[in-house]
Each structure stands twice: as structure tokens, then as C-alpha cells.
Design an enzyme around this catalytic site. Structure first.
Site, PDB file in Angstrom:
ATOM      1  N   TYR A   1       0.852  -1.187   0.000  1.00 37.84           N
ATOM      2  CA  TYR A   1       0.000   0.000   0.000  1.00 37.84           C
ATOM      3  C   TYR A   1       0.884   1.233   0.000  1.00 37.84           C
ATOM      4  O   TYR A   1       1.935   1.262  -0.640  1.00 37.84           O
ATOM      5  CB  TYR A   1      -0.991  -0.046   1.178  1.00 37.84           C
TER       6      TYR A   1
ATOM      7  N   LYS B   1      -6.201  -1.660  -0.973  1.00 36.53           N
ATOM      8  CA  LYS B   1      -6.938  -1.441   0.271  1.00 36.53           C
ATOM      9  C   LYS B   1      -7.522  -2.753   0.787  1.00 36.53           C
ATOM     10  O   LYS B   1      -7.478  -3.047   1.990  1.00 36.53           O
ATOM     11  CB  LYS B   1      -8.072  -0.445   0.014  1.00 36.53           C
TER      12      LYS B   1
ATOM     13  N   THR C   1      -9.851  17.459   2.046  1.00 34.45           N
ATOM     14  CA  THR C   1     -10.764  16.405   2.489  1.00 34.45           C
ATOM     15  C   THR C   1     -10.314  15.785   3.796  1.00 34.45           C
ATOM     16  O   THR C   1     -11.097  15.616   4.734  1.00 34.45           O
ATOM     17  CB  THR C   1     -10.859  15.319   1.402  1.00 34.45           C
TER      18      THR C   1
END
Length: 593
Positions: free
Chosen positions: A115, A189, A319
Site C-alpha cells: 500500500y 486497500k 478532504t
């Protein structure tokens, strides 16, 4: 005896039984080509004979332990992180159990490979290195094909627990990477969900939402495998997202829908559109906010101060930054402040400086935190707005959070000004990768005479300062979202509530004792399975307490334990055929003795 089907996986060529074994009508090479069924040299003699594998694999029969030792040596021999990622993806394409065994055994070492940050580099070469497709590729140019794509999975309503989707507009600091970004980030993910929390890899679906790309390099690349047009926005985009959600929830009504790496103009809006109707989660907003809250809760135990008394500066009001602000505001409300007062305890700074209500370019999610212009009347500012140093000097914050990706933004002058006004300054430079961190923890300790309470977004080796060794906690979302997802799965939760996020944060914070000098504010990544199980217990329990569970929670610890998939080989039994539903024929006998 007859087979009792536990889960139908006709689309993958096998069915899981109540005893955990698999039955399949596949033979020969077809068995070896299914990554979750394939055991390679670990197939037993009987399995080889029954499944027509004799001569297709070497004659030695190995254990999973032996295989894991060999592939770990092969992994270690790879010369770069990117090649290690490629090696692991190739292993995942061949043998998922062995892949997850390796990843689980070496999770701290391999998490940055599968990741963030290495997956970002792998995504850049997705079209050129295109290998085995995973999950679904849905196109904004064919919204009517969404239902057919889901049908082609050949999975029933109870066969999927988790769907991760991305439109790849904001991939891990590298921006818009089109269909490869969506596919790569969703698959990555899900790998963490399985390795860290035991989410069954056969019960998940990664989804690339291909709405085009504004990346000119991709549009001009002859090898690019996605839609060759600019990103679709507005009503057509919204209709596409709605068609995806409608179909996914109809097909898999108990599955959680996870949103990943959407742009700021869409991420919050999409979450708000659906979070009261279905179990849905945005890790960039909610996960980041919750893991930072966990670190804050630990820091407050050390500083012996209350949440309601904090003055917080968030540097980077995108965000993630506003997601963090939301979680901290809600925590202050739980600690006795009204919502408006709690909101006023947070100052947000973005590229235009301190956000104020008279700015015309504010996003909707930034507006609640914009200061009234009258509040800053007389502040000096400069040609680029009111900067971080002036904000710190004027308000004397107790907490400084960095989500800006601006390397070095927390300067010595800023940090010393903050430390002059508070005994234990809470400073979290959580941007990643390392080259984008707002300040080095070693500098923060030096500038505050060792008083700073620090968490970062990247792994940091222990630091010794004035005879004290400081363990720097990593505010890694992987500490929280896998357990949150597992808790949702165990409870079959109707939605992901604020209370469930709070429970997750409190569970993470409760796993450490931050009081000794230099102690970490967060658990270490080495213990992710333990962390995830603890988070899942808290989340499933809170879902039940809030009336959101769609199944009875009678022994939450045991239910979580039983729900965690383990990377271990299952017996594979040959069967002559499958019905159209993927289940064995009713008159088929039991497995050979």
C-alpha cells in the site's frame, strides 16, 4: 453424507462448505489458475489424483510454512520496493493463501510495499504492467452495463461483505491516475483489510469507477487501458455513482461500500448522500479523522487536559484535514461544548491562508470552519493571506495538525511560538510520504525541549533526546479501518455511525499506556491483527447498542474471532459438477475418506 454449502463462489469455480473445506468441479490447470484454490506444491497426494494435478506440479509435497520461507527469501532478493510490490502481486495472482500468509507474517515490513507509498509507484505503470484483472471495471460511458458487470461476478446476495471503489482522482499524493489508479488502490486497500483484520478475500470486490481522466500523460499513452476522455463531472457523474450504489446494494444488501481517493469536490458530497441509507465509509475523511482522534485522546491523557479546552489549528484544509476537524469538533461536543462553540475552537489554514468567511473560493466542507472576517480584523497577513506563524502567535493553540503535504511548513519559529504558550504542545505532522511531512519529529523535540506530544503519518524510528527515547506513534489509517470494517461485517450494520467511529478511536487509544516518558501515543503496526480485533469488538458492540446491527450480538469477542479469515490451506474435494447456483448437486456424496 451430503455437502452443506456455506458460501457460494461459483464465479471462482469452487464452493466453501460448513466444515471449511472447498469442493470444485474444476480439474487440472483450471485448479491451478484459481488463486484462492491453488495450493501449488502443498496439494496432497489424494488431491492431486482427484483434481488431475499429477505431473502438473513438482512431486514434492510441502507445507505452507515451507512455502512461506521460500517466497520470503525471494521477496527479500528483490532490489527495489517497486519490484517487491510486483513480486507480491504476482504471488497474489497465483496463490492468495500464500500471499496473505506472507503478508500477515511480515505486515510491518510489507505494508508500505503493498500500500502507501509503493503502491502509488505501481499505479503509475498499471497499463504497461497490466496483468490479472481484479474485481469490476465500471465505465461512465456504459452505465447500463453496471448491472451486467455485477451479474458476471456470479455471486449471491450473501456472498459479499465489502466493496471498495475508487474513481482515482486523488491517489495518495500523486493525483489523477485513471482506471489503473482506481483498480490498484481498491485492490491494495482490500489486501490490507484481509491481512490486518481477516476480511475473507473471497467475499470482497474491488471496483474501478472509470469516469475518464484529466491526466494528459495517460490520455496520450498508447498503452492506457482506460477511457480516453476528460473526467466526467456534474449530473452525469452523479447518475453514474447512483447507478453503481443502487446496483451494488441490490446485489449485496449487507455489504459495506468503502470509498477511496475521491477528489475533494466529490468525496464528502457522496458520503453525505448515502451514509444515512447504507453502510458506507470514506477512509480519507472518516478513517483519517478517527485515527487522529485516537492519538489526540492518548495525548490528552498525558497533558491532563480536557478535549473541550483545546484550541486547534489544522494546516491543510482539504478532504482529510476537514475530516479530522469534524472528528475533533464532535469530540468536543461530546465533552460538553455546543456545536457552534466547538467549531470556533478550530482554525483551518489552506493554500489561501487562514480560511475566512469572505473568501469566494471555499468548498462547502470548509465553510463551517471559516472565521468571520471581523475575527481577524487588524491581523497583518501578507500577499498570500494570514499565515501559520501569525495564527499560532495570536491564538496560542494547544494542538497543531498538518495535513498539507507541505514539507517543512512547521518551522522552528512556528513551533517555538506554540511551545511558549502551552506546557505539552500536541503536534501531529501527519502528511505522507516522508518527503512531504510538515516537520521532522527530531526537530519538534529539540524545538520544544522534549515537551511535544507527537504522532506522524509515516513510520519513524525511535528518537533519543536528553536521555529519553521517544517512540513516535504512526497515525496510520490501517490501525483503524480494517477493524472498523470487520466490526461492520460481524454486526451486519445498517450504517456506519459517528458513535461507531468514536468507539473505533477509543479502542485504538485504549491499547497503549502513553504516560511513561517517551511512550508512543498509538499502538505499533506490528500488532495490527490484535488492534483490528479490538476495534472490531468495539464497533460491533456499539452498532448493537445503537440498534444498527442486523444480526444478534451475543458474544461479540467470539463472533469477531470466528469471523477473521486465516491464511491457511483448506482441504479441496473434487466433485463432478455444480448446479447453476454454484452449489453441488443434491445427490452428490461426501468427500472421500
Amino acid at each position: 453424507m451430503s455437502y452443506a454449502s456455506r458460501s457460494t463462489r461459483a464465479g471462482r469455480g469452487f464452493t466453501e462448505q460448513d466444515d471449511g473445506s472447498y469442493v470444485t468441479s474444476a480439474r487440472g490447470l483450471a485448479v491451478l489458475q484459481e488463486p484462492l484454490l491453488n495450493k501449488g506444491t502443498a496439494f496432497t497426494r489424494r488431491e492431486r489424483a482427484d483434481l488431475d494435478l499429477d505431473g502438473l506440479i513438482p512431486p514434492v509435497v510441502e507445507t505452507l510454512d515451507e512455502q512461506a520461507r521460500r517466497v520470503y527469501a525471494q521477496y527479500r532478493a528483490q532490489p527495489t520496493d517497486l519490484l517487491k510490490n510486483v513480486f507480491l502481486e504476482g504471488l497474489r495472482d497465483r496463490n492468495e493463501v500464500l500471499y496473505y500468509r506472507l503478508l500477515t507474517d511480515h505486515l510491518r515490513e510489507m505494508l508500505p510495499i503493498v500500500y502507501d507509498p509503493t503502491v502509488a509507484e505501481a499505479i503509475k505503470g498499471y497499463s504497461h504492467e497490466y496483468r490479472r484483472p481484479r474485481g469490476l471495471y465500471l465505465s461512465v460511458d456504459d452505465p447500463d452495463g453496471i448491472a451486467k458487470a455485477f451479474d458476471d461476478l456470479d455471486m449471491g446476495p450473501g456472498d459479499v461483505d465489502l466493496v471498495v471503489a475508487s474513481d482515482a482522482e486523488e491517489i495518495l499524493g500523486i493525483g489523477d491516475w485513471g482506471v489503473g489508479g482506481g483498480a490498484g488502490i481498491a485492490a491494495g486497500k482490500l489486501a490490507v483489510y484481509t491481512a490486518a483484520a481477516g476480511i475473507d478475500p473471497a467475499r470482497v470486490v474491488p471496483v474501478a469507477l472509470d469516469v475518464g481522466t484529466d491526466n494528459e500523460a495517460l490520455l496520450n499513452d498508447p498503452a492506457y487501458v482506460g477511457n480516453r476522455h476528460a473526467r466526467v463531472r456534474g449530473e452525469r457523474y452523479d447518475a453514474f455513482i447512483d447507478a453503481y450504489v443502487t446496483t451494488a446494494t441490490r446485489m449485496f444488501p449487507e455489504a459495506m461500500l468503502h470509498w477511496e481517493d475521491f477528489g475533494p469536490s466529490n468525496a464528502r458530497r457522496i458520503l453525505q448522500r448515502y451514509n444515512s441509507e447504507i453502510p458506507t465509509f470514506n477512509d480519507d475523511m472518516q478513517g483519517t479523522g478517527a485515527i487522529v482522534l485516537a492519538a489526540v485522546l492518548s495525548a490528552l491523557r498525558v497533558s491532563a487536559t480536557a478535549m473541550r479546552d483545546q484550541r486547534i489549528v489544522v494546516f491543510g484544509a482539504g478532504t482529510a484535514g476537514c475530516g479530522v476537524a469534524d472528528q475533533l469538533r464532535d469530540a468536543m461536543v461530546r465533552d460538553g461544548l455546543d456545536r457552534d462553540t466547538a467549531t470556533r475552537r478550530i482554525w483551518t489554514i489552506d493554500k489561501q491562508g487562514l480560511l475566512t468567511g469572505d473568501m469566494r473560493d471555499l468548498r462547502e466542507f470548509q465553510r463551517p470552519y471559516a472565521r468571520p472576517a471581523a475575527d481577524v480584523d487588524g491581523w497583518s497577513g501578507d500577499g498570500h493571506g494570514i499565515g501559520l506563524r501569525e495564527v499560532v502567535e495570536r491564538i496560542r493553540p494547544t494542538m497543531l495538525l498538518g495535513t498539507s503535504t507541505v514539507h517543512g511548513a512547521f518551522t522552528e519559529e512556528v513551533v517555538r511560538a506554540m511551545a511558549a504558550g502551552v506546557d505539552r504542545p500536541i503536534i501531529f505532522p501527519i502528511s505522507n510520504p516522508t518527503e512531504r511531512i510538515e516537520a521532522r519529529p527530531s526537530d519538534l523535540l529539540r524545538w520544544t525541549d522534549g515537551r511535544a506530544l507527537i504522532a506522524t503519518g509515516v513510520p519513524i524510528e525511535p528518537i533519543t533526546y536528553n536521555g529519553v527515547t521517544y517512540a513516535i506513534g504512526q497515525a496510520n489509517n490501517a490501525m483503524l479501518y480494517p477493524g472498523l470494517g470487520l466490526g461492520v461485517v460481524v454486526a451486519k450494520a445498517r450504517r456506519v455511525s459517528d458513535g461507531m467511529l468514536q468507539a473505533a478511536a477509543e479502542a485504538v487509544a485504549g491499547l497503549v499506556d502513553p504516560s511513561p516518558p517517551g511512550a508512543s501515543l498509538l499502538p505499533q503496526v506490528d500488532n495490527l491483527r490484535e488492534v483490528s480485533a479490538t476495534v472490531a469488538v468495539a464497533v460491533a458492540g456499539r452498532a448493537a447498542a445503537e440498534g444498527l446491527a442486523r444480526t444478534e450480538i451475543h458474544d461479540v469477542v467470539e463472533q469477531v474471532r470466528l469471523a477473521m479469515w486465516q491464511p491457511a490451506y483448506r482441504p479441496v474435494n473434487a466433485i463432478e459438477g455444480m448446479t447453476e447456483t454454484g452449489r453441488p448437486p443434491a445427490d452428490q456424496g461426501g468427500p472421500p475418506s
